[in-house]
Design a protein around this motif. Structure first.
Motif, PDB file in Angstrom:
ATOM      1  N   ALA A  26     -19.290  52.330 -20.483  1.00 55.35           N
ATOM      2  CA  ALA A  26     -18.763  50.802 -20.547  1.00 55.35           C
ATOM      3  C   ALA A  26     -17.436  50.847 -19.492  1.00 55.35           C
ATOM      4  O   ALA A  26     -17.286  49.779 -18.972  1.00 55.35           O
ATOM      5  CB  ALA A  26     -18.479  50.690 -21.919  1.00 55.35           C
ATOM      6  N   ALA A  27     -16.557  51.672 -19.717  1.00 55.43           N
ATOM      7  CA  ALA A  27     -15.521  51.821 -18.598  1.00 55.43           C
ATOM      8  C   ALA A  27     -15.887  51.561 -17.139  1.00 55.43           C
ATOM      9  O   ALA A  27     -15.654  50.881 -16.348  1.00 55.43           O
ATOM     10  CB  ALA A  27     -14.391  53.144 -18.959  1.00 55.43           C
ATOM     11  N   GLY A  28     -16.857  52.612 -16.897  1.00 49.22           N
ATOM     12  CA  GLY A  28     -17.541  52.749 -15.406  1.00 49.22           C
ATOM     13  C   GLY A  28     -18.221  51.424 -15.009  1.00 49.22           C
ATOM     14  O   GLY A  28     -18.154  50.864 -13.965  1.00 49.22           O
ATOM     15  N   ALA A  29     -18.827  50.563 -16.202  1.00 51.14           N
ATOM     16  CA  ALA A  29     -19.547  49.406 -15.826  1.00 51.14           C
ATOM     17  C   ALA A  29     -18.731  48.194 -15.824  1.00 51.14           C
ATOM     18  O   ALA A  29     -18.940  46.996 -15.381  1.00 51.14           O
ATOM     19  CB  ALA A  29     -20.594  49.239 -16.881  1.00 51.14           C
ATOM     20  N   ARG A  30     -17.218  48.307 -16.170  1.00 54.01           N
ATOM     21  CA  ARG A  30     -16.536  47.464 -16.134  1.00 54.01           C
ATOM     22  C   ARG A  30     -16.611  46.322 -17.109  1.00 54.01           C
ATOM     23  O   ARG A  30     -16.557  44.923 -16.887  1.00 54.01           O
ATOM     24  CB  ARG A  30     -15.846  46.925 -14.749  1.00 54.01           C
ATOM     25  CG  ARG A  30     -15.696  47.926 -13.891  1.00 54.01           C
ATOM     26  CD  ARG A  30     -15.235  47.411 -12.325  1.00 54.01           C
ATOM     27  NE  ARG A  30     -15.084  48.453 -11.329  1.00 54.01           N
ATOM     28  CZ  ARG A  30     -13.809  49.202 -11.169  1.00 54.01           C
ATOM     29  NH1 ARG A  30     -12.818  48.842 -12.138  1.00 54.01           N
ATOM     30  NH2 ARG A  30     -13.726  50.007 -10.294  1.00 54.01           N
ATOM     31  N   VAL A  31     -17.252  46.566 -18.351  1.00 51.85           N
ATOM     32  CA  VAL A  31     -17.463  45.728 -19.245  1.00 51.85           C
ATOM     33  C   VAL A  31     -16.502  45.644 -20.403  1.00 51.85           C
ATOM     34  O   VAL A  31     -16.760  44.961 -21.506  1.00 51.85           O
ATOM     35  CB  VAL A  31     -18.844  45.762 -19.757  1.00 51.85           C
ATOM     36  CG1 VAL A  31     -19.890  45.529 -18.699  1.00 51.85           C
ATOM     37  CG2 VAL A  31     -19.209  46.965 -20.560  1.00 51.85           C
ATOM     38  N   LEU A  32     -15.203  46.210 -20.195  1.00 56.99           N
ATOM     39  CA  LEU A  32     -14.467  46.165 -21.171  1.00 56.99           C
ATOM     40  C   LEU A  32     -13.101  45.332 -21.013  1.00 56.99           C
ATOM     41  O   LEU A  32     -12.943  45.309 -19.629  1.00 56.99           O
ATOM     42  CB  LEU A  32     -13.785  47.704 -21.583  1.00 56.99           C
ATOM     43  CG  LEU A  32     -14.920  48.630 -22.074  1.00 56.99           C
ATOM     44  CD1 LEU A  32     -14.347  50.027 -22.146  1.00 56.99           C
ATOM     45  CD2 LEU A  32     -15.506  48.220 -23.322  1.00 56.99           C
ATOM     46  N   PRO A  33     -12.495  44.586 -21.869  1.00 53.32           N
ATOM     47  CA  PRO A  33     -11.219  43.870 -21.470  1.00 53.32           C
ATOM     48  C   PRO A  33     -10.079  44.387 -21.200  1.00 53.32           C
ATOM     49  O   PRO A  33      -9.018  43.744 -21.395  1.00 53.32           O
ATOM     50  CB  PRO A  33     -11.541  42.790 -22.794  1.00 53.32           C
ATOM     51  CG  PRO A  33     -11.407  43.797 -23.721  1.00 53.32           C
ATOM     52  CD  PRO A  33     -12.598  44.592 -23.137  1.00 53.32           C
ATOM     53  N   PHE A  34      -9.989  45.814 -20.951  1.00 54.36           N
ATOM     54  CA  PHE A  34      -8.764  46.439 -20.661  1.00 54.36           C
ATOM     55  C   PHE A  34      -9.111  47.511 -19.494  1.00 54.36           C
ATOM     56  O   PHE A  34     -10.280  47.880 -19.264  1.00 54.36           O
ATOM     57  CB  PHE A  34      -8.090  46.870 -21.660  1.00 54.36           C
ATOM     58  CG  PHE A  34      -9.061  47.677 -22.667  1.00 54.36           C
ATOM     59  CD1 PHE A  34      -9.551  49.130 -22.662  1.00 54.36           C
ATOM     60  CD2 PHE A  34      -9.329  46.915 -23.833  1.00 54.36           C
ATOM     61  CE1 PHE A  34     -10.311  49.226 -23.472  1.00 54.36           C
ATOM     62  CE2 PHE A  34     -10.195  47.715 -24.884  1.00 54.36           C
ATOM     63  CZ  PHE A  34     -10.734  48.857 -24.349  1.00 54.36           C
ATOM     64  N   GLU A  35      -8.229  48.153 -19.009  1.00 51.14           N
ATOM     65  CA  GLU A  35      -8.219  49.155 -17.897  1.00 51.14           C
ATOM     66  C   GLU A  35      -8.604  50.394 -18.517  1.00 51.14           C
ATOM     67  O   GLU A  35      -8.182  50.770 -19.485  1.00 51.14           O
ATOM     68  CB  GLU A  35      -6.809  49.379 -17.061  1.00 51.14           C
ATOM     69  CG  GLU A  35      -6.139  48.114 -16.329  1.00 51.14           C
ATOM     70  CD  GLU A  35      -7.259  47.709 -15.275  1.00 51.14           C
ATOM     71  OE1 GLU A  35      -8.062  48.678 -14.591  1.00 51.14           O
ATOM     72  OE2 GLU A  35      -7.510  46.382 -15.085  1.00 51.14           O
ATOM     73  N   GLU A  36      -9.452  50.992 -17.721  1.00 50.19           N
ATOM     74  CA  GLU A  36     -10.085  52.337 -17.906  1.00 50.19           C
ATOM     75  C   GLU A  36      -9.216  53.348 -18.351  1.00 50.19           C
ATOM     76  O   GLU A  36      -9.127  54.056 -19.407  1.00 50.19           O
ATOM     77  CB  GLU A  36     -10.901  52.796 -16.888  1.00 50.19           C
ATOM     78  CG  GLU A  36     -11.611  54.094 -16.976  1.00 50.19           C
ATOM     79  CD  GLU A  36     -12.201  54.340 -15.775  1.00 50.19           C
ATOM     80  OE1 GLU A  36     -11.544  55.697 -15.168  1.00 50.19           O
ATOM     81  OE2 GLU A  36     -12.759  53.736 -15.014  1.00 50.19           O
ATOM     82  N   ASP A  37      -7.996  53.272 -17.498  1.00 47.11           N
ATOM     83  CA  ASP A  37      -6.812  54.337 -17.758  1.00 47.11           C
ATOM     84  C   ASP A  37      -6.397  54.184 -19.367  1.00 47.11           C
ATOM     85  O   ASP A  37      -5.823  55.218 -19.872  1.00 47.11           O
ATOM     86  CB  ASP A  37      -5.755  54.080 -16.631  1.00 47.11           C
ATOM     87  CG  ASP A  37      -6.188  54.661 -15.267  1.00 47.11           C
ATOM     88  OD1 ASP A  37      -7.172  55.270 -15.387  1.00 47.11           O
ATOM     89  OD2 ASP A  37      -5.473  54.239 -14.620  1.00 47.11           O
TER      90      ASP A  37
END
Length: 199
Positions: free
Chosen positions: A153-164
């Motif tokens: 989900a982080a890699g696909a950029r589908v979350l509303p906050f930064e991966e870090d």
């Protein structure tokens, strides 16, 4: 801002842990968060779903039908079962690894995960899917499939906050003896998600 995430799976897959990690990351990012769980059966392999509502202001803990922005399905049948919650244009990320029900009523159809996945791919052409259980097993333990899906989900950029932010929460919350394998699962899924396409 409002962003609703529904995680669906079965008992033993770590639905609640994944939900907690996303909720903590959202709070760390400065958002209001409300969560709720629904558990269909108390025994292992019963249906489990978790609602994570994120925003500047959150009203209610359960996502209304047709309003989820993201559906994370840890199991194909549970993904299909929870599709009514997804809004039009919402994103679906599904683990193709099937877990047949422990029991089924007499006369009910055989569990056919291939048919379920074909249905999902036909109606949601931009679906992201892979066998995240196998991916996690390859790096150390199948039990990290839930964390692998968070990485995807982080890699696909589908979350509303930064991966870090999510990565920092995982590192802080997962016990040290399990951290390396979960980190590996997260990173493997994050990197490969760009190459995953529907079967």
């Amino acid at each position: 801002m409002k962003y609703d995430i529904l995680i669906a799976g079965v008992g033993g897959q770590g639905v609640i842990l994944a939900s907690r990690m996303l909720a903590l990351a959202a709070m760390k990012a400065g958002f209001h968060v409300s969560t709720a769980e629904t558990i269909g059966m108390s025994q292992r392999e019963g249906s489990v779903s978790s609602h994570i509502r994120i925003g500047d202001k959150v009203s209610g803990s359960l996502i209304p039908i047709g309003q989820a922005d993201l559906l994370l399905g840890l199991e194909p049948a549970e993904t299909v079962r929870n599709l009514p919650f997804l809004r039009e244009g919402g994103k679906v990320l599904v683990n193709t690894h099937a877990i047949p029900p422990a029991s089924r009523p007499p006369g009910s159809p055989e569990y056919d995960p291939a048919a379920l996945l074909s249905f999902l791919c036909a109606y949601y052409p931009d679906i992201l899917c892979s066998d995240f259980t196998e991916l996690a097993d390859d790096v150390g333990t199948y039990r990290a499939a839930n964390v692998a899906m968070l990485g995807a989900a982080a890699g696909a950029r589908v979350l509303p906050f930064e991966e870090d932010i999510l990565k920092a929460v995982l590192d802080a919350e997962i016990p040290e003896k399990y951290r390396a394998v979960n980190d590996a699962a997260f990173e493997r899924a994050r990197k490969c998600i760009r190459f995953i396409s529907s079967p």
